[in-house]
Enzyme design. Structure first.
Site, PDB file in Angstrom:
ATOM      1  N   HIS A 264       0.815  -1.224   0.000  1.00 58.44           N
ATOM      2  CA  HIS A 264       0.000   0.000   0.000  1.00 58.44           C
ATOM      3  C   HIS A 264       0.850   1.276   0.000  1.00 58.44           C
ATOM      4  O   HIS A 264       0.358   2.351   0.348  1.00 58.44           O
ATOM      5  CB  HIS A 264      -1.014  -0.029   1.154  1.00 58.44           C
ATOM      6  CG  HIS A 264      -0.449   0.152   2.531  1.00 58.44           C
ATOM      7  ND1 HIS A 264      -1.003  -0.446   3.644  1.00 58.44           N
ATOM      8  CD2 HIS A 264       0.602   0.867   3.005  1.00 58.44           C
ATOM      9  CE1 HIS A 264      -0.313  -0.103   4.720  1.00 58.44           C
ATOM     10  NE2 HIS A 264       0.672   0.692   4.356  1.00 58.44           N
TER      11      HIS A 264
ATOM     12  N   GLU B 126       3.920  -4.120   9.955  1.00 51.02           N
ATOM     13  CA  GLU B 126       2.557  -4.015   9.412  1.00 51.02           C
ATOM     14  C   GLU B 126       2.128  -5.278   8.669  1.00 51.02           C
ATOM     15  O   GLU B 126       0.969  -5.412   8.298  1.00 51.02           O
ATOM     16  CB  GLU B 126       2.408  -2.765   8.533  1.00 51.02           C
ATOM     17  CG  GLU B 126       3.100  -2.817   7.188  1.00 51.02           C
ATOM     18  CD  GLU B 126       3.015  -1.476   6.439  1.00 51.02           C
ATOM     19  OE1 GLU B 126       2.695  -0.449   7.045  1.00 51.02           O
ATOM     20  OE2 GLU B 126       3.278  -1.483   5.235  1.00 51.02           O
TER      21      GLU B 126
ATOM     22  N   HIS C 123      10.334  -3.833   5.094  1.00 46.13           N
ATOM     23  CA  HIS C 123      10.845  -2.493   4.863  1.00 46.13           C
ATOM     24  C   HIS C 123      11.145  -1.786   6.177  1.00 46.13           C
ATOM     25  O   HIS C 123      10.555  -2.099   7.203  1.00 46.13           O
ATOM     26  CB  HIS C 123       9.912  -1.635   3.993  1.00 46.13           C
ATOM     27  CG  HIS C 123       8.535  -1.328   4.536  1.00 46.13           C
ATOM     28  ND1 HIS C 123       7.637  -2.278   4.938  1.00 46.13           N
ATOM     29  CD2 HIS C 123       7.901  -0.141   4.719  1.00 46.13           C
ATOM     30  CE1 HIS C 123       6.507  -1.705   5.333  1.00 46.13           C
ATOM     31  NE2 HIS C 123       6.651  -0.397   5.220  1.00 46.13           N
TER      32      HIS C 123
ATOM     33  N   HIS D 213      -2.093   6.481   8.483  1.00 46.45           N
ATOM     34  CA  HIS D 213      -0.707   6.937   8.650  1.00 46.45           C
ATOM     35  C   HIS D 213      -0.691   8.368   9.193  1.00 46.45           C
ATOM     36  O   HIS D 213      -0.197   9.278   8.527  1.00 46.45           O
ATOM     37  CB  HIS D 213       0.044   6.860   7.319  1.00 46.45           C
ATOM     38  CG  HIS D 213       0.153   5.466   6.745  1.00 46.45           C
ATOM     39  ND1 HIS D 213      -0.886   4.841   6.097  1.00 46.45           N
ATOM     40  CD2 HIS D 213       1.183   4.587   6.739  1.00 46.45           C
ATOM     41  CE1 HIS D 213      -0.486   3.632   5.712  1.00 46.45           C
ATOM     42  NE2 HIS D 213       0.757   3.452   6.087  1.00 46.45           N
TER      43      HIS D 213
HETATM   44  C1  DHB Z   1       5.989   3.804   2.412  1.00 45.23           C
HETATM   45  C2  DHB Z   1       4.887   4.099   3.203  1.00 45.23           C
HETATM   46  C3  DHB Z   1       4.103   3.092   3.693  1.00 45.23           C
HETATM   47  O1  DHB Z   1       2.991   3.342   4.431  1.00 45.23           O
HETATM   48  C4  DHB Z   1       4.397   1.775   3.440  1.00 45.23           C
HETATM   49  O2  DHB Z   1       3.608   0.841   3.974  1.00 45.23           O
HETATM   50  C5  DHB Z   1       5.502   1.469   2.643  1.00 45.23           C
HETATM   51  C6  DHB Z   1       6.275   2.499   2.130  1.00 45.23           C
HETATM   52  C7  DHB Z   1       6.807   4.903   1.864  1.00 45.23           C
HETATM   53  O3  DHB Z   1       6.610   6.056   2.292  1.00 45.23           O
HETATM   54  O4  DHB Z   1       7.647   4.643   1.023  1.00 45.23           O
HETATM   55 FE    FE Z   2       2.128   1.704   5.453  1.00 46.10          FE
END
Ligand code: DHB
Ligand code: FE
Length: 280
Positions: free
Chosen positions: A12, A240, A193, A59
């Protein structure tokens, strides 16, 4: 009776929505991701589900540090498109399903899952990136959406097993809804990530692959993991991934995997799946 016919998984990240808006889906950079949406778009067109129950997180768009529900459900008839600071995306408002959302609220809260019930909950990239990638450039969304938001941003956050149990509870509640609705559950986010700190840029393709295998065949072993274990294996923000367990918990014990794609080019391990429910 309503029933869940499949579970989808999708990343997402906001960059995905931006790629849709800019028409960059076929660029060399984005093609491997958007090719992964093609079977999902075809599946949706063929199966025409009535409702998507969408597990995602806010967010710091609609909630902020003064108010962070652990689990929240949006019961509005129309969900607004949030402005996340760079202007509203050119998307139509997203139709909700108030009756089903209230049914889920009552069943879950009376059954021990205390969701916050939100009458107004503008959606951010957590919901809109996947929706626009699955159904790009629609004048009207062809499906109703019931967003269920999980706090995965600000500790304390719910455990993986609690997310899995939320999925189980949703499954039961859907099955007790009188009208015939065909429902798809959609887990979003991740996979590996980390967007800040010493391990900024962490991507763990081996762990992501193992996660997808176990999500399909042994989700309870993932539900037993601690937040620290997720973070050690996939980076801080990868926690997440517990939202994919909400999706998996809502499905039959055995699922039929009909699609799986994986791509990592940016800061995030992007995965997509379709698991068909074997009891539907
Ligand atoms: C980013 C933001 C998110 O909410 C995520 O789940 C993955 C990447 C981003 O800002 O790159
Ligand atoms: Fe996210």
């Amino acid at each position: 009776m309503a029933r869940i016919i499949a579970g989808f998984g999708s990343p997402h990240a906001p960059a995905i929505g931006a790629a849709v808006d800019r028409g960059e889906e076929q660029s060399a950079y984005w093609k491997p991701l958007f090719d992964g949406y093609k079977p999902m778009r075809a599946w949706l067109e063929r199966e025409q589900p009535d409702v998507l129950i969408l597990f995602s997180n806010d967010h710091f768009t609609s909630f902020f540090l003064d108010f962070i529900p652990t689990f929240a459900i949006a019961v509005a008839g129309q969900h607004e498109i949030a402005d996340e600071g760079w202007g509203r995306r050119p998307l139509p408002e997203v139709p909700g399903h108030t009756e089903l959302a209230w049914h889920l609220s009552r069943q879950l809260i009376e059954g021990g899952f205390d969701l916050s019930v939100c009458h107004r909950l503008p959606l951010d990239h957590g919901c809109l990136s996947p929706l626009s990638a699955l159904m790009p450039r629609v004048a009207r969304w062809p499906v109703c959406v019931v967003p269920i938001l999980v706090n995965v941003l600000h500790f304390p956050i719910p455990t993986a097993v609690r997310c899995f149990q939320l999925g189980r509870a949703i499954r039961q509640a859907v099955a007790s809804y009188e009208d015939d609705l065909r429902v798809v559950v959609l887990g979003t986010g991740g996979l590996s990530h980390q967007l800040a700190g010493e391990r900024f840029g962490t991507i763990a393709p081996d762990w992501d692959a193992e996660f997808l295998d176990r999500l399909e065949t042994d989700p309870k072993s993932l539900a037993a993991m601690s937040h620290q274990q997720f973070i050690e294996r996939g980076g801080t923000e990868s926690v997440e991934m517990i939202m994919w367990l909400c999706m998996r918990g809502a499905l039959s014990e055995k699922v039929r995997r009909v699609h799986r794609n994986y791509y990592h080019a940016t800061l995030t391990g992007y995965a997509q799946v379709i698991f068909e429910d074997t009891e539907a």
